[in-house]
Design an enzyme around this catalytic site. Structure first.
Site, PDB file in Angstrom:
ATOM      1  CE  LYS A   1      -2.825   8.890  -2.066  1.00 31.63           C
ATOM      2  NZ  LYS A   1      -1.680   8.104  -1.502  1.00 31.63           N
TER       3      LYS A   1
ATOM      4  CB  SER B   1       0.666   1.404  -1.745  1.00 35.20           C
ATOM      5  OG  SER B   1       1.571   1.683  -0.693  1.00 35.20           O
TER       6      SER B   1
HETATM    7  C1  LIG Z   1      -1.709   7.556  -0.260  1.00 36.77           C
HETATM    8  C2  LIG Z   1      -0.912   6.342  -0.044  1.00 36.77           C
HETATM    9  C3  LIG Z   1      -1.312   5.320   0.852  1.00 36.77           C
HETATM   10  C4  LIG Z   1      -2.559   5.430   1.713  1.00 36.77           C
HETATM   11  O1  LIG Z   1      -3.740   5.587   0.960  1.00 36.77           O
HETATM   12  P1  LIG Z   1      -5.041   6.219   1.638  1.00 36.77           P
HETATM   13  O2  LIG Z   1      -6.090   6.132   0.583  1.00 36.77           O
HETATM   14  O3  LIG Z   1      -4.720   7.630   2.017  1.00 36.77           O
HETATM   15  O4  LIG Z   1      -5.355   5.399   2.845  1.00 36.77           O
HETATM   16  C5  LIG Z   1      -0.519   4.183   0.952  1.00 36.77           C
HETATM   17  N1  LIG Z   1       0.622   4.044   0.243  1.00 36.77           N
HETATM   18  C6  LIG Z   1       1.037   4.996  -0.630  1.00 36.77           C
HETATM   19  C7  LIG Z   1       2.300   4.776  -1.377  1.00 36.77           C
HETATM   20  C8  LIG Z   1       0.291   6.175  -0.805  1.00 36.77           C
HETATM   21  O5  LIG Z   1       0.722   7.118  -1.672  1.00 36.77           O
END
Ligand SMILES: *Cc1c(COP(=O)(O)O)cnc(C)c1O
Length: 332
Positions: free
Chosen positions: A57, A314
């Site tokens: 993010k 992520s």
């Molecule tokens: C926010 C997030 C997601 C999903 O992202 P979106 O853009 O809301 O679909 C996936 N994994 C992690 C660790 C996140 O913080």
């Protein structure tokens, strides 16, 4: 050609990349020997858990704040940026604002535990305690925007945010130009939408697979309904994938509809096993949302044989108590 209504293009993603270079980590894409062998494929992990804020993010938040600085001047942002997220997005906004020299205010309800508030303060942001619910915290954000001229940095539904997340897709194809498929966690859709626009913009045939939780999959239910719908949010090991997409969604609903090829939902047990697998075999400790790609292949037997596949790892927002819960759920 008319520009797309969602505003995310390969050009906007390359602009984001130029803007955030040096401000965020260019994360490694590592080939997993154990997963490649296990699934008879070439499986790669994109390690966004290595971002300094703990999750991807940071890319979107940095892109948005830097773009607004370029457009409106530092002056316009001196009143600050604001958001109400307790999780990875709040940390990203705090981190990006400090890096770029802009004040940040993160509004939290009184129910958010002190350690989370301290973590955000430690990144240089002001934490404002308001009300007893996330809704009340959002009301304070709206007030700061309307009355004090602060700038909202939304978690996903903005072309600058999704384009920032899309820089992951550019890096994927730089590191593995023959990539066949990418498997991505799906919540608000900034991550999947951005990556999808990037990889398909560069190489048309790349398959984009979305993965949601088995309950409260807001984007998936909205796509099936043909418009944004509300869902009930339930607790999950993949808590970063919870929450709605906004009934007034302006960007990511249209974007995800355009770039996603297929989609699966994963159970808590599969997420738990994937988290334990990633620690045991890959030596990475990640949150549930970061393990859903592996969970999807495992639980649904996705046929990836012979393919070059990237899984988006992520974020790293997991504590030991949560990992313990995953471990007992996985039975290991
Ligand atoms: C926010 C997030 C997601 C999903 O992202 P979106 O853009 O809301 O679909 C996936 N994994 C992690 C660790 C996140 O913080």
């Amino acid at each position: 050609m008319n520009p797309p209504s969602h505003g995310v293009t390969l050009a906007s993603i390359y602009e984001a990349r130029a803007r955030i270079q040096g401000q965020v980590a260019r994360t490694p894409l590592v080939r997993s020997l154990t997963l490649s062998e296990r699934f008879d494929a070439e499986v790669y992990l994109k390690l966004e858990n290595q971002q300094p804020s703990g999750a991807f993010k940071l890319r979107g938040a940095t892109n948005m704040i830097a773009a607004l600085m370029d457009r409106d001047g530092l002056e316009a942002l001196q009143r600050g940026v604001t958001t109400a997220s307790t999780g990875n997005h709040g940390r990203a906004v705090a981190f990006a604002a400090a890096r770029l020299g802009v004040p940040a205010v993160v509004c939290l309800s009184e129910l958010v535990p002190a350690n989370k508030a301290h973590a955000i303060e430690a990144l240089g942001a002001e934490v404002r305690r308001v009300g007893r619910s996330q809704d009340e915290a959002f009301q304070e954000v709206a007030r700061l925007v309307n009355e004090q001229g602060m700038t909202l940095v939304p978690p996903f539904d903005d072309p600058l945010i999704a384009s920032g997340q899309g820089t992951i897709g550019v890096e994927l194809l730089e590191d593995q130009p023959a990539l066949d498929r990418v498997i991505v966690g799906l919540s608000g859709g900034g991550l999947l939408g951005g990556i999808g626009a990037a990889v398909k913009g560069i190489r048309r045939g790349v398959q984009v697979t979305g993965v949601s939780l088995s309950q409260g999959a807001a984007m998936w239910e909205s796509l099936q309904a043909g418009q944004p719908v509300d869902v009930e949010e339930v607790a999950s090991l993949g808590d970063s994938l919870g929450g709605g997409i906004g009934l007034d969604n302006v960007c990511t609903f249209a974007l995800v509809r355009e770039v996603m090829d297929d989609h699966v939902q994963v159970s808590e047990g599969a997420i738990a096993r994937a988290m334990v697998d990633l620690l045991q075999h890959e030596k990475i400790l990640v949150e549930g949302a970061a393990a859903v790609g592996l969970a999807a292949i495992d639980e649904h037997g996705l046929d990836i044989r012979g393919q070059k596949v990237a899984l988006i790892v992520s974020g790293n927002g997991v504590d030991l108590a949560t990992f313990d819960r995953a471990r007992s759920l996985a039975g290991r």
